[in-house]
Scaffold this motif. Structure first.
Motif, PDB file in Angstrom:
ATOM      1  N   THR A  52       0.578  -1.086   0.111  1.00  0.00           N
ATOM      2  CA  THR A  52       0.176   0.115   0.596  1.00  0.00           C
ATOM      3  C   THR A  52       0.939   0.943   0.502  1.00  0.00           C
ATOM      4  O   THR A  52       0.086   2.484  -0.586  1.00  0.00           O
ATOM      5  CB  THR A  52      -0.903   0.058   0.742  1.00  0.00           C
ATOM      6  OG1 THR A  52      -0.127  -0.109   2.213  1.00  0.00           O
ATOM      7  CG2 THR A  52      -1.718  -1.047   0.990  1.00  0.00           C
ATOM      8  N   SER A  53       1.855   0.882   0.159  1.00  0.00           N
ATOM      9  CA  SER A  53       3.120   2.636  -0.063  1.00  0.00           C
ATOM     10  C   SER A  53       2.668   2.720  -1.426  1.00  0.00           C
ATOM     11  O   SER A  53       2.751   2.281  -2.287  1.00  0.00           O
ATOM     12  CB  SER A  53       4.534   1.816   0.369  1.00  0.00           C
ATOM     13  OG  SER A  53       4.919   0.894  -0.133  1.00  0.00           O
ATOM     14  N   ALA A  54       3.267   4.104  -1.255  1.00  0.00           N
ATOM     15  CA  ALA A  54       3.704   4.893  -2.760  1.00  0.00           C
ATOM     16  C   ALA A  54       4.634   4.797  -3.438  1.00  0.00           C
ATOM     17  O   ALA A  54       4.032   4.402  -4.247  1.00  0.00           O
ATOM     18  CB  ALA A  54       3.966   6.595  -1.921  1.00  0.00           C
ATOM     19  N   SER A  55       5.259   4.502  -2.779  1.00  0.00           N
ATOM     20  CA  SER A  55       6.823   3.630  -4.049  1.00  0.00           C
ATOM     21  C   SER A  55       6.107   2.547  -4.683  1.00  0.00           C
ATOM     22  O   SER A  55       6.233   2.053  -5.911  1.00  0.00           O
ATOM     23  CB  SER A  55       8.129   3.381  -3.104  1.00  0.00           C
ATOM     24  OG  SER A  55       7.406   2.036  -1.782  1.00  0.00           O
ATOM     25  N   THR A  56       5.783   1.321  -4.035  1.00  0.00           N
ATOM     26  CA  THR A  56       5.138   0.217  -4.762  1.00  0.00           C
ATOM     27  C   THR A  56       3.895   1.396  -6.056  1.00  0.00           C
ATOM     28  O   THR A  56       4.621   0.564  -6.900  1.00  0.00           O
ATOM     29  CB  THR A  56       4.188  -0.235  -3.547  1.00  0.00           C
ATOM     30  OG1 THR A  56       5.271  -0.785  -2.639  1.00  0.00           O
ATOM     31  CG2 THR A  56       3.927  -1.423  -4.624  1.00  0.00           C
ATOM     32  N   MET A  57       3.202   1.691  -5.876  1.00  0.00           N
ATOM     33  CA  MET A  57       2.109   2.302  -6.589  1.00  0.00           C
ATOM     34  C   MET A  57       3.008   3.257  -7.698  1.00  0.00           C
ATOM     35  O   MET A  57       3.329   3.048  -9.292  1.00  0.00           O
ATOM     36  CB  MET A  57       1.238   3.639  -5.830  1.00  0.00           C
ATOM     37  CG  MET A  57       0.471   2.984  -4.817  1.00  0.00           C
ATOM     38  SD  MET A  57      -0.593   1.773  -5.732  1.00  0.00           S
ATOM     39  CE  MET A  57      -1.394   0.735  -4.089  1.00  0.00           C
ATOM     40  N   PHE A  58       3.892   3.842  -7.538  1.00  0.00           N
ATOM     41  CA  PHE A  58       5.211   4.070  -7.949  1.00  0.00           C
ATOM     42  C   PHE A  58       5.703   3.441  -9.446  1.00  0.00           C
ATOM     43  O   PHE A  58       5.341   3.299 -10.587  1.00  0.00           O
ATOM     44  CB  PHE A  58       6.415   5.391  -8.030  1.00  0.00           C
ATOM     45  CG  PHE A  58       6.884   6.057  -9.261  1.00  0.00           C
ATOM     46  CD1 PHE A  58       6.487   6.753  -9.755  1.00  0.00           C
ATOM     47  CD2 PHE A  58       7.935   5.423  -8.720  1.00  0.00           C
ATOM     48  CE1 PHE A  58       7.772   6.927 -10.803  1.00  0.00           C
ATOM     49  CE2 PHE A  58       8.953   6.360  -9.942  1.00  0.00           C
ATOM     50  CZ  PHE A  58       8.773   6.943 -10.908  1.00  0.00           C
ATOM     51  N   SER A  59       5.780   2.381  -8.357  1.00  0.00           N
ATOM     52  CA  SER A  59       6.899   1.254  -9.765  1.00  0.00           C
ATOM     53  C   SER A  59       5.953  -0.094 -10.230  1.00  0.00           C
ATOM     54  O   SER A  59       5.923   0.145 -11.374  1.00  0.00           O
ATOM     55  CB  SER A  59       7.253   0.439  -8.222  1.00  0.00           C
ATOM     56  OG  SER A  59       7.046   0.164  -7.721  1.00  0.00           O
ATOM     57  N   PHE A  60       4.980   0.382  -9.626  1.00  0.00           N
ATOM     58  CA  PHE A  60       3.833  -0.445 -10.031  1.00  0.00           C
ATOM     59  C   PHE A  60       2.949   0.029 -11.850  1.00  0.00           C
ATOM     60  O   PHE A  60       3.025  -0.791 -12.615  1.00  0.00           O
ATOM     61  CB  PHE A  60       2.497  -0.115  -9.962  1.00  0.00           C
ATOM     62  CG  PHE A  60       1.506  -1.144 -10.018  1.00  0.00           C
ATOM     63  CD1 PHE A  60       1.491  -2.626 -10.259  1.00  0.00           C
ATOM     64  CD2 PHE A  60       0.052  -0.776 -11.076  1.00  0.00           C
ATOM     65  CE1 PHE A  60       0.244  -3.210 -10.789  1.00  0.00           C
ATOM     66  CE2 PHE A  60      -1.264  -1.035 -11.210  1.00  0.00           C
ATOM     67  CZ  PHE A  60      -0.924  -3.168 -11.384  1.00  0.00           C
TER      68      PHE A  60
END
Lengths: 508, 671
Positions: free
Chosen positions: B60-68
């Motif tokens: 749920t972190s923002a960095s994962t969203m970005f990498s997604f």
């Protein structure tokens, strides 16, 4: 509904059914010198040496127990797979480390719990073939599989000693096919629209032999055989070629997917459906539109071959034991283990759709019926081993299991007259009987017999006989008023059965 | 241009949409795959609760969203490259040098470069999600003298370089294993079921392939890892953390957790890409229903008889042939349309168009096989001899006009080109000109066979089975024994209808000038010299059976043509009310029998009938390696289908004695 009670009583002991002509089964004394014809064969059980097998029970007597645990584990891994390995470790818990024996005990218990869902998985592969093969009492039968070529006068016979012989009336010496992997043959079938290819379902793999019909070789090399195998897909108990000759499907009771092979390219597409725990028997409808796939569980499927989707047919009592299709592929007859009836399902002939009847209808009652003969009472009926329908759709042969212990309940071949058009009818025709003491084990109709139908029966004493049924096909305009076409060879020893009434009434 | 417009239509309306749908599905599959990757990459069996909470917080972190979002972009780019690079006929390299040429092709270079970059991006995303050890490019560290400094995080570097390595290897393997080849299956299934059936295989493949890539990468990094590291340190003025092992040492590389992370990142990368490839294959090979007759005038270009003869794009032709094979088997209502007559006029235009296209395909294959056989046959002989013995004896035996001539339509010269055209382009035409192109020809003997043997050849010639003194292509066309003819390799390319064009090369060749003789001798000497160099031998030697594979590379189309024709002919026995099929039946049988003979002859060549090794696990489909066997089986079945349906009626058909003899074999089931 037709039942066995309408049948003429079985012949007295010592009489052999010869053929059907003029709507009657003709028989003769077996003591008379028999002329079985050129293609009748005899394989005495004694002359065939079965492949020697390691018995599970005798294993402990021969293993040296001085071997270390690891060597024994390796041996049991080779012989009995993962379960064998785990059992070996659990049994020798004194030698093995404690954590190993405890954990393998847990895994073993888990495996057994899982496999109790599908009890057939506990069988050894030999017993599994015997259980699910279409041959009655497969493990002790001299002839293990039989197949007529779909277009020419030749047939293949798989014998107890794991060899296959190909008989042809024109050649004196039959070629013998042997292969290292050709063990425990459960089924053979010729490729349609091809002169030479023969598919063989073996214990570990699938073999496709290419036997050149012009070659004079008696012993084709194993280089003529294509080996098709897929991990986890053994033993193979049933195979079926598509009538167009392009695809081959194979089934194994262990594998939940059935394989559709493109044989020439040696590639396969697994069609997986988990329910049922395996596939035991396959039958491709003659028009190529449907495939019947029976499972070890009370469930069978009918696949439609255009997009390969399937209909599930759960049964109430037991697994589907055998099935056969009408020549136009619109009707499926099948039998269920534990029930002495024949069911029928209809399918519409629009390709690509599966619209048919919503429930199977019972068309014949094969419950046990007692016939009084001069030699004593004979009980006929019960469960069905095998169904065979002749290519014109006029005769239906049913192999009844009987009871091998009781002398008064022999296995029997009952033949019905059938008609599919305009309405489906089953009329009794009679019982086919062989030499005294011989029980039928396997049967198949000749694919293109010109004068009617011809049933080939393999008997328990190793004899293969052919019983022709001479009749005029309903579809062909009748030349005379009644009667059969003239028989090709004169028959002198006809026994008159005039006191038996002809069955012309409709019993459906 | 008519065909251009049509291809535009099909690519625009069908292929692109299918590719888009496959990419969309691949993007939709990305979240579960990523979640699985996160869970597996942070696995810790001894702290399960911590493990799960960590995973949830990462997901749920923002960095994962970005990498997604980045990963979605990567999948879209990979999907686009699938669409751009796919082919329905595999390109098969006949020698090592040809393979090398494929690898160094600019188009392939772009592919590799882009995949390299994509690999870096995916690996960077992996580094972000896996955890603190890999997250940053630089980290604070205390050097020996005590003050904190920015140091290079070598773990991060290793992981990112690994992504580049896997991306490049993926591209390389794609060429070697023909991963851009889109195979068609014999069994039709719905898309979901086909995808589901292939999914376990894809997962297994990516795991195993990733294992191999990791192994190779470790080797490469062990020897060459210092180069990027020192370069980065110098340019960015970072320090090396001397308290840790440098990673290009044995102790540094034997870090189990790092190996696991490398492997799982590679698996993740390959899995997302393979899923894209798989979805693309499933979508693009789906059956397309072409109407047999157009209901409206604007659809007239899109119906089967119009689409079949088109050359481009290949996918259109393949799908049309597949549809033909299926309709001939499964749908009586569409067969009726094929057999119908035009209104007004009463011409069987549909049947004529379909049958002539199928027949020209088959004739083209026959011709290719014959040409190949000739190249093989004359390879060991003196090529000059063909010129000397050319007698141009044109027999006037016009009575035995064969089927081949009847059906050789004006188009037959340019029927199907294999995209590489390994065979068509270079083999026949240029084999005699350049010694270096000789290895591209799909013949089996070494091109550098001894000249002594070649000089012997003229003496052997009269006794050889190839010594029929029929040289002109004219006569070659006469009888069913097509290859009994011309030793002149140039004629083999043309079964062209005009005799004048076919004869044109002859005057040039027929006079061997002393200059030509001299050049030929020099060429032989050069060849002989080069043949002794090991490296050159290695590069130029034929790969066994590759020539056979190249010859049958597009045979899927022939298989469908055979199936479609034979089923239609068999169905015509009962369904063809106007007898339209009967007019073409002799030529159909003739073509099939000639092809059968050619295929039989081809399988007698060395290596032609040897089965390829089963490749254990790779995404590259190797069905193209066995296409020739499938074609042989289909051809036999097709002839049997016709003979079984028509039976003795076939005796009423006019055909040459040789064909009748062969047909009789089929009628008696002796083939």
């Amino acid at each position: 509904m037709c039942s066995l009670a309408f049948f003429p009583p079985p012949l007295p002991r010592g009489q052999i059914t010869l053929c059907e002509t003029n709507n009657e089964l003709v028989s003769t004394e077996s003591s008379q010198k028999q002329d079985y014809g050129p293609l009748s064969l005899y394989f005495p059980r004694e002359s065939l040496k079965p492949h020697s097998r390691t018995e599970n029970s005798s294993k402990a007597a021969f293993l040296q127990h001085s071997e270390t645990l690891w060597i024994r584990s390796a041996t049991s891994w080779r012989e009995a797979g993962l379960t064998g390995l785990l059992e070996e470790i659990v049994n020798s818990s004194t030698e093995a480390p404690k954590w190993l024996s405890v954990s393998s005990g847990c895994v073993l218990a888990l495996l057994q719990r899982v496999s109790s869902l599908f009890p057939h998985l506990k069988l050894s592969s030999e017993n599994m073939i015997a259980e699910f093969s279409q041959v009655l009492n497969w493990s002790d039968c001299a002839v293990r599989a039989f197949a007529w070529h779909p277009h020419t006068e030749k047939f293949a016979v798989a014998l107890l000693d794991d060899s296959i012989k190909i008989y042809n009336p024109k050649s004196a010496t039959p070629p013998t096919l042997k292969h290292r992997l050709q063990r425990s043959v459960a089924c053979v079938q010729w490729k349609p629209l091809c002169a030479s290819a023969l598919a063989v379902a073996c214990q570990t793999c699938l073999l496709v032999w290419h036997v050149d019909p012009c070659s004079l070789s008696i012993r084709p090399s194993s280089g003529c055989a294509q080996v098709l195998s897929h991990p986890g897909h053994s033993p193979v108990t049933s195979i079926a070629w598509s009538p167009s000759g392009s695809l081959l499907v194979s089934a194994s009771p262990v594998d939940t997917s059935m394989m559709v092979w493109d044989v020439a390219a040696e590639s396969c597409v697994p069609l997986q459906r988990v329910g049922g725990g395996g596939v035991t028997f396959l039958s491709w409808s003659p028009d190529g539109s449907h495939v019947l796939a029976a499972t070890p569980a009370p469930l069978f499927r009918v696949w439609e071959t255009r997009m390969w989707t399937c209909e599930r047919w759960p049964c109430l009592k037991g697994r589907c034991e055998s099935g056969c299709w009408s020549p136009d592929g619109s009707r499926l007859l099948f039998t269920i283990q534990g029930e002495a009836v024949i069911y029928s399902l209809t399918f519409s002939d629009t390709p690509g759709t599966m619209k048919g009847s919503k429930a199977a209808a019972i068309v014949a009652d094969l419950s046990e019926t007692t016939f009084t003969t001069p030699a004593g009472d004979i009980i006929v009926g019960g469960e069905v081993q095998l169904l065979a329908w002749d290519p014109r759709g006029e005769r239906l042969a049913v192999l009844l299991k009987g009871d091998s212990e009781a002398a008064a309940r022999p296995a029997m071949v009952a033949v019905f007259k059938t008609r599919n058009d305009p309405i489906f009818e089953l009329l009794p025709c009679g019982f086919i009987q062989g030499e005294p003491g011989a029980e039928p084990r396997l049967m198949q109709f000749h694919p293109n017999f010109p004068h009617g139908a011809m049933l080939t029966v393999c008997w328990s004493n190793g004899r293969i006989t052919h019983v022709p049924f001479y009749f005029l096909s309903a579809g062909v305009p009748h030349l005379g008023l009644n009667g059969s076409p003239a028989m090709p060879q004169p028959e002198e020893r006809l026994v008159d059965y005039g006191n038996n009434t002809l069955y012309t009434e409709l019993c459906s | 241009m008519f065909s251009a417009e049509q291809s535009c239509w099909f690519v625009r309306k069908v292929v692109c949409w299918r590719a888009a749908a496959s990419i969309a599905w691949a993007v939709l599959l990305l979240p579960p795959v990523t979640a699985l990757f996160v869970v597996l990459s942070r696995v810790s069996l001894f702290h399960p609760i911590q493990w799960i909470t960590e995973c949830l917080s990462i997901l749920t972190s923002a960095s994962t969203m970005f990498s997604f979002v980045l990963l979605c972009g990567v999948v879209v780019v990979v999907g686009y490259f699938n669409l751009e690079y796919y082919t329905v006929t595999p390109s098969i390299a006949c020698s090592k040098i040809a393979l090398l040429a494929q690898l160094l092709h600019p188009r392939q270079f772009v592919h590799s470069l882009v995949h390299c970059i994509m690999g870096v991006i995916v690996a960077w995303c992996c580094a972000i999600t896996i955890g603190p050890r890999y997250q940053n490019f630089a980290s604070l560290c205390t050097l020996a003298d005590g003050d904190p400094q920015l140091c290079l995080n070598e773990y991060h570097l290793v992981l990112v370089l690994f992504g580049a390595f896997v991306g490049y290897s993926h591209s390389l393997f794609g060429v070697m294993h023909n991963m851009n080849y889109v195979p068609f299956h014999a069994v039709q299934q719905y898309k979901y079921l086909r995808f589901k059936g292939n999914l376990p295989l894809v997962v297994k493949c990516s795991a195993i392939q990733s294992l191999y890539f990791t192994r190779n990468y470790l080797g490469v990094y062990f020897f060459l890892g210092y180069i990027p590291r020192s370069w980065l340190c110098n340019t960015l003025s970072l320090q090396l953390n001397s308290s840790l092992h440098p990673l290009d040492s044995v102790a540094g590389l034997l870090d189990l957790s790092m190996l696991y992370h490398l492997w799982i990142s590679g698996t993740f990368l390959l899995l997302t890409w393979y899923l894209t490839v798989l979805l693309f294959r499933v979508f693009v090979t789906e059956v397309y229903n072409f109407p047999v007759q157009a209901t409206f005038a604007e659809q007239a270009n899109r119906c089967l008889p119009k689409v079949l003869p088109g050359q481009q794009p290949m996918i259109l032709k393949f799908l049309a042939l597949q549809d033909l094979a299926l309709l001939s088997q499964h749908s009586p209502s569409r067969r009726v349309q094929v057999f119908s007559l035009s209104q007004p006029g009463g011409h069987p235009h549909n049947w004529n168009a379909i049958s002539s296209e199928c027949l020209s395909l088959l004739a083209d294959l026959t011709q290719r096989l014959v040409a190949h056989h000739e190249t093989v046959a004359i390879n060991g002989r003196a090529k000059l001899h063909s010129a000397g013995s050319d007698k141009k004896s044109i027999s006037t035996d016009s009575s035995g006009l064969s089927m081949t001539q009847d059906i050789s339509t004006p188009r037959s010269s340019g029927v199907i080109h294999t995209p590489v055209s390994v065979f068509l382009r270079s083999s026949v035409a240029s084999a005699a000109q350049n010694p270096l192109t000789a290895p591209f020809t799909p013949d089996l003997d070494s091109p550098f066979s001894s000249p002594a043997l070649r000089r012997l050849a003229p003496h052997l010639e009269p006794t050889s089975p190839w010594s029929d003194t029929v040289q002109s292509p004219h006569i070659m066309r006469r009888g069913p024994k097509l290859w009994s003819a011309s030793t002149d390799s140039q004629t083999s390319g043309s079964l062209s209808p005009s005799p004048s064009s076919a004869l044109s090369p002859h005057p040039a060749v027929s006079k061997p000038s002393p200059l030509a003789q001299f050049l030929h001798n020099r060429k032989e000497q050069v060849k002989h010299f080069l043949a002794r160099r090991v490296l050159i031998m290695y590069l130029f030697n034929k790969l066994p059976e590759a020539s056979s594979q190249a010859l049958f590379a597009d045979s899927q189309s022939h298989i469908w043509a055979l199936e479609g024709l034979s089923h239609l002919v068999a169905a015509s026995f009962s369904e063809d009310k106007f007898g339209v099929v009967q007019t073409t039946l002799p030529s159909i049988l003739g073509i099939m029998l000639v092809l059968q003979e050619a295929v039989d002859r081809h399988f007698k060549l060395p290596h032609a009938s040897s089965k390829p090794l089963r490749s254990a696990c790779s995404m590259g489909d190797c069905t193209y390696k066995t296409l020739r066997f499938a074609l042989r089986a289909t051809l036999k079945t097709a002839i049997y289908r016709i003979t079984t349906t028509f039976g003795q009626h076939l005796n009423a058909i006019k055909m040459s004695a040789e064909h009748r003899k062969r047909l009789q074999q089929f009628l008696e089931y002796k083939e």
